[in-house]
Design a protein around this motif. Structure first.
Motif, mmCIF file in Angstrom:
data_model
loop_
_atom_site.group_PDB
_atom_site.id
_atom_site.type_symbol
_atom_site.label_atom_id
_atom_site.label_comp_id
_atom_site.label_asym_id
_atom_site.label_seq_id
_atom_site.Cartn_x
_atom_site.Cartn_y
_atom_site.Cartn_z
ATOM 1 N N SER A 299 0.825 -1.201 0.000
ATOM 2 C CA SER A 299 0.000 0.000 0.000
ATOM 3 C C SER A 299 0.865 1.260 0.000
ATOM 4 C CB SER A 299 -0.913 -0.018 1.232
ATOM 5 O OG SER A 299 -1.730 1.129 1.272
ATOM 6 N N PHE A 300 1.972 1.238 0.755
ATOM 7 C CA PHE A 300 2.903 2.366 0.796
ATOM 8 C C PHE A 300 3.502 2.609 -0.590
ATOM 9 C CE2 PHE A 300 7.202 3.887 2.698
ATOM 10 C CZ PHE A 300 6.895 5.198 2.363
ATOM 11 N N LEU A 301 3.888 1.528 -1.260
ATOM 12 C CA LEU A 301 4.455 1.657 -2.606
ATOM 13 C C LEU A 301 3.426 2.245 -3.573
ATOM 14 C CD1 LEU A 301 6.801 1.122 -4.582
ATOM 15 C CD2 LEU A 301 5.843 -1.169 -4.942
ATOM 16 N N HIS A 302 2.180 1.803 -3.437
ATOM 17 C CA HIS A 302 1.132 2.328 -4.316
ATOM 18 C C HIS A 302 0.946 3.824 -4.118
ATOM 19 C CE1 HIS A 302 -3.156 3.163 -5.385
ATOM 20 N NE2 HIS A 302 -2.802 2.484 -6.457
ATOM 21 N N ARG A 303 0.926 4.262 -2.852
ATOM 22 C CA ARG A 303 0.791 5.701 -2.591
ATOM 23 C C ARG A 303 1.991 6.475 -3.136
ATOM 24 N NH1 ARG A 303 -0.893 3.736 2.497
ATOM 25 N NH2 ARG A 303 1.113 4.311 3.416
ATOM 26 N N ALA A 304 3.184 5.880 -3.011
ATOM 27 C CA ALA A 304 4.385 6.549 -3.524
ATOM 28 C C ALA A 304 4.340 6.665 -5.045
ATOM 29 C CB ALA A 304 5.638 5.787 -3.083
ATOM 30 N N LEU A 348 14.252 -9.872 -7.481
ATOM 31 C CA LEU A 348 13.573 -8.679 -6.993
ATOM 32 C C LEU A 348 14.513 -7.830 -6.140
ATOM 33 C CD1 LEU A 348 11.059 -6.950 -6.440
ATOM 34 C CD2 LEU A 348 10.508 -8.503 -4.552
ATOM 35 N N LEU A 349 15.231 -8.476 -5.207
ATOM 36 C CA LEU A 349 16.135 -7.724 -4.337
ATOM 37 C C LEU A 349 17.251 -7.068 -5.143
ATOM 38 C CD1 LEU A 349 16.416 -10.204 -1.317
ATOM 39 C CD2 LEU A 349 14.972 -8.181 -1.517
ATOM 40 N N ALA A 350 17.729 -7.760 -6.163
ATOM 41 C CA ALA A 350 18.793 -7.197 -6.994
ATOM 42 C C ALA A 350 18.293 -5.978 -7.759
ATOM 43 C CB ALA A 350 19.314 -8.257 -7.959
ATOM 44 N N VAL A 351 17.088 -6.080 -8.310
ATOM 45 C CA VAL A 351 16.529 -4.958 -9.072
ATOM 46 C C VAL A 351 16.305 -3.758 -8.168
ATOM 47 C CG1 VAL A 351 14.480 -4.170 -10.308
ATOM 48 C CG2 VAL A 351 15.500 -6.382 -10.859
ATOM 49 N N ALA A 367 9.885 3.523 -0.237
ATOM 50 C CA ALA A 367 8.824 2.526 -0.340
ATOM 51 C C ALA A 367 9.348 1.225 -0.910
ATOM 52 C CB ALA A 367 7.680 3.076 -1.205
ATOM 53 N N LYS A 368 10.211 1.307 -1.910
ATOM 54 C CA LYS A 368 10.783 0.093 -2.509
ATOM 55 C C LYS A 368 11.676 -0.633 -1.509
ATOM 56 C CE LYS A 368 12.615 2.026 -6.054
ATOM 57 N NZ LYS A 368 13.436 2.134 -7.274
ATOM 58 N N ARG A 369 12.452 0.142 -0.749
ATOM 59 C CA ARG A 369 13.334 -0.489 0.233
ATOM 60 C C ARG A 369 12.535 -1.219 1.303
ATOM 61 N NH1 ARG A 369 16.385 4.392 0.276
ATOM 62 N NH2 ARG A 369 15.522 4.848 2.330
ATOM 63 N N ALA A 372 11.010 -4.391 -0.206
ATOM 64 C CA ALA A 372 12.005 -5.447 -0.406
ATOM 65 C C ALA A 372 12.358 -6.120 0.917
ATOM 66 C CB ALA A 372 13.257 -4.862 -1.062
ATOM 67 N N ALA A 373 12.504 -5.313 1.979
ATOM 68 C CA ALA A 373 12.854 -5.882 3.286
ATOM 69 C C ALA A 373 11.726 -6.748 3.836
ATOM 70 C CB ALA A 373 13.182 -4.758 4.261
ATOM 71 N N ASP A 374 10.489 -6.270 3.706
ATOM 72 C CA ASP A 374 9.358 -7.024 4.247
ATOM 73 C C ASP A 374 9.086 -8.299 3.458
ATOM 74 O OD1 ASP A 374 8.935 -5.234 6.294
ATOM 75 O OD2 ASP A 374 7.552 -3.993 5.139
ATOM 76 N N VAL A 375 9.234 -8.246 2.140
ATOM 77 C CA VAL A 375 9.059 -9.453 1.329
ATOM 78 C C VAL A 375 10.141 -10.469 1.676
ATOM 79 C CG1 VAL A 375 9.116 -10.378 -1.017
ATOM 80 C CG2 VAL A 375 7.873 -8.274 -0.547
#
Length: 399
Positions: A299-304, A348-351, A367-369, A372-375
């Motif tokens: 959701s954070f990524l979507h808002r960003a 995904l983490l590399a990208v 948001a991406k960071r 990535a950490a949560d996934v």
């Protein structure tokens, strides 16, 4: 792609799947068996009225302890039996002890009242507060009072009353547990695994609904306005939270179930909860928390993305979402049968790492960071949980 089944469920299968219908079938059959036995007894025989009373208590108990899941039925039945036995014994002991003193009726009644009040307080302080047996404490008080004042005419009558009640309740508990195992069984263990699997499905659908990754595959999809994804997101969050809450409750109930076989998973009720749970409680709670964290990060990524459209377009948001979706599908496919593959996660983490390093710090980059950490945490918790679980396919329905 997550395939949502549109197959029509037959009325019969829908009837069997519903918990209320399972419970109704078991209760009706248990009451029929207990009452049929009671009405067939010849009342002219010795002690026949007490046997009939036992059948009556068996029918009543079957209705009270009936639960949709094996573990909850076992726990309720065990607590009712414990409270009844100890309450009846203490009521019988109190009555006989006061009777032996040969006091007047008034003194006899006062002593019994004081004794019942003291034992009721002890049941609450010990049974509820220390042992956590709330239901047993209540049944202790009820049975103690009933047995104490059941029959003042003779000790023999009181003893028979106590025996008929205890035997009836124990028989009702065993009857309901037997029907819970033989008639459309449904276990808390399987339900907990299914609910966590459903929450993972909701997480994948949340990605689809926020970023539109599945719109092109939906035939006849109507044109959506700008607010529609947010409305769908709110509903998806509610479903996800409900599944995780139900999973937590069923994990606790699963302690009252015993694994007989892991391939296939076969469970029986356990009258006394085990300290060693069938399911890894702490690990599943951690995994559930990771599911929530990923949902928040999505959701954070979507808002960003909405607030920084130019950066999102230049940074290949579609690639990140595609890889994210692959990781979530891998996790869902792995749970709880095998450890999840990590190819998509590494990609995904590399990208994310490569593109974050090339950009200035911003809400979108943060948001991406976070995502990535949560996934990565979700992937790790799944890999840790899977080897501890009984083998069971959460995609199966409990027919």
């Amino acid at each position: 792609m997550v395939v949502v089944s549109t197959q029509t469920i037959s009325p019969r299968r829908l009837f069997i799947q519903r918990s209320e219908h399972r419970k109704a079938l078991r209760v009706s059959l248990a009451i029929f068996l207990a009452t049929a036995l009671g009405y067939s007894i010849d009342l002219d025989g010795a002690n026949s009225e007490y046997v009939q009373a036992a059948c009556k208590w068996a029918a009543i108990t079957s209705a009270i302890v009936a639960q949709p899941l094996l573990g909850s039925a076992a726990r309720t039945g065990a607590e009712r039996t414990i409270g009844t036995i100890f309450g009846g014994l203490m009521g019988l002991l109190l009555h006989q002890s006061v009777t032996m003193l040969q006091l007047s009726n008034a003194s006899d009644g006062i002593l019994k009242a004081v004794g019942c009040a003291s034992l009721a307080a002890a049941a609450i302080l010990i049974g509820e507060k220390r042992l956590g047996l709330n239901y047993s404490a209540k049944l202790f008080q009820i049975t103690m009072i009933l047995v104490t004042f059941a029959a003042e005419s003779s000790d023999e009558t009181e003893v028979h009353y106590f025996v008929s009640r205890v035997a009836g309740i124990a028989g009702g508990v065993l009857l309901m547990l037997t029907l819970s195992v033989l008639l459309l069984p449904k276990s808390a263990t399987k339900e907990a695994l299914k609910e966590l699997g459903d929450a993972l499905d909701d997480l994948i659908l949340l990605v689809d609904e926020l970023f539109g990754t599945e719109d092109e595959h939906r035939e006849g999809a109507e044109e959506r306005d700008a607010e529609a994804p947010l409305l769908r997101k709110d509903r998806r969050f509610i479903l996800l939270a409900e599944n995780l809450a139900a999973m937590t409750q069923n994990v606790a109930v699963s302690k009252s179930e015993r694994v007989i076989s892991k391939r296939p998973l076969i469970l029986l009720p356990r009258l006394w909860p085990s300290k060693v749970a069938v399911l890894p409680d702490l690990e599943l709670r951690e995994m559930a928390n990771d599911v929530r964290q990923v949902a928040e990060s999505v959701s954070f990524l979507h808002r960003a993305v909405q607030s920084d459209t130019a950066a999102a377009q230049s940074d290949g948001i579609s690639d990140i979402v595609r890889l994210l979706r692959r990781v979530l599908i891998d996790v869902k496919g792995a749970f709880p049968e095998r450890q999840p593959p990590d190819d998509a996660l590494r990609e995904l983490l590399a990208v994310v790492a490569e593109r974050n390093a090339s950009e200035r710090a911003s809400v979108y980059t943060a948001a991406k960071r976070f995502l990535a950490a949560d996934v990565n945490d979700l992937h790790a918790s799944t890999a840790a949980v899977v080897p501890l679980l009984p083998t069971y396919d959460v995609r199966q329905t409990n027919a």
